[in-house]
Design an enzyme around this catalytic site. Sequence first.
Site, short mmCIF file in Angstrom:
data_model
loop_
_atom_site.label_atom_id
_atom_site.label_comp_id
_atom_site.label_asym_id
_atom_site.label_seq_id
_atom_site.Cartn_x
_atom_site.Cartn_y
_atom_site.Cartn_z
CB CYS A 1 -0.80 -0.10 1.23
SG CYS A 1 -1.76 1.62 1.43
CB CYS B 1 0.02 2.37 4.34
SG CYS B 1 -1.76 1.64 3.55
CG ASP B 2 3.42 0.96 4.44
OD1 ASP B 2 2.94 1.53 5.13
OD2 ASP B 2 3.38 -0.18 4.04
#
Length: 422
Positions: A250, A253-254
């Site tokens: 993701c 997200c990261d």
Amino acid sequence: MIREVNADNYEEVVLKSRRPVIVDFYSTDCPPCNQLEPIYERLAETYGEYMDFIKIYRQGNREFAKSLGVTGSPTVLFYRDGKEVRERLNGYLTKPEVRKAIEQVIGFSIMDREPERVECDVLVLGGGPAGLTAALYASRAKLDTVVVDEGVTGGQAANTYYIENYPGTSGSIEGKTLMKNMREQAESFGAVIDDLKEIIEIKLTDTEKYVRTEDKIYFPKAVVLAMGAQPRKLPAENEDVFRGKGIHYCAICDGSMYEGKHVAVIGGGNSAIQETLYLSNIADKITIIHEFDNLQASKVLQDKVFNNPKVNFIWESHVTKAEGNEMLKRLFYKNLKTGEVSSIDVDGAFVYIGLSPKTDILNGQVEINQYGYVKTDEDLMTSVKGVFAAGDIRDKKVRQVATAVGDGATVGVNVERYLSGI
Ligand SMILES: Cc1cc2nc3c(=O)[nH]c(=O)nc-3n(C[C@H](O)[C@H](O)[C@H](O)COP(=O)(O)OP(=O)(O)OC[C@H]3O[C@@H](n4cnc5c(N)ncnc54)[C@H](O)[C@@H]3O)c2cc1C
């Protein structure tokens, strides 16, 4: 209640407590810490009467954290009578992992408690676009509707930075905003959201339906399966070693961890290219590794990525192995035509090689196809009467937010018809 402490009062609050204590060393700009935050809050609500829930900001108490051997965030420690007990927890943590650790320390499981019995008209499993739309339609039809989600609601769409192909959004909308709107709209018609709940047991037959979560047992008249799909794991040696430590699924997200760095994106479909374009705002260089000699993404996305100077390509290759120390450093890949194995140094890798449906909890109680997707009829009813399926979990060809929402609407209407015997 969660109490924030620091190096000065740690001994007083943590070590001298008469109750068991759990301590979360967290940081800012830390995706696994963000993931843990709602889980920690929910667990504090459930177990707060049996243990103290403590947080300490690691970056603001760096030397103290180091003196305890805490060098990464999040790190979760457990104490009883001033002594540290059981192994620490680190990295990306799921609710079941933290719950089990807590239960080991306090000595009993909440699962042993008698669950509350709840009757409802419609139980929706999964709060992504499909589930929330089904819930919106069902609750608006005055059906008593509950959505149970194992995480926070929003699904894959909430983890997509910008969605540009959902109608009625003036061209582009942040995935998390779209999903917040969908949740609020379903709630405004009376749908109840029961999120961050583990499903422990499920029984789905024509005549009997119940779903047991960690604290409730639902007896619905109809069930909607909307658990979606999850990214397929990279089938490469050491994927499990570097998952969350260089290998990610993701970008939203990261991705922020890779400012100015070199990352690989594995895959060549819409998701891979969309996420490459997102990452190109953060990373300095992106190498796409793809198994074919051309991209499968839409023409619009292809044009954008081929014109992006930060992006280059390795074609017709499979990633076979990941290597590094604490974090990923290198990927090995095999050319599918020549068989030659080469390597590339990268700081991170983002994997988009397709999806697998989240049908594990169903234990074969409804008919699925050879790839694990749930089979439905024209009304989106499964092989079990009164059990419907909507969205990415379903056996269908196009998996998008708009098609998930379409499924949700169809199911919402058909559930009402089913329950009124039409
Ligand atoms: C990187 C990426 C980019 C994308 N970009 C776009 C785009 O630009 N446009 C577009 O239209 N589509 C896009 N998609 C596809 C789109 O996000 C999905 O098609 C859509 O989210 C599917 O909705 P869903 O409700 O079926 O499932 P999901 O969104 O997967 O939601 C499923 C929900 O069920 C919950 N759940 C799972 N298992 C359980 C369980 N056992 N018990 C309870 N709850 C459970 C999950 O926590 C989740 O909240 C993208 C997907 C990805 C991965």
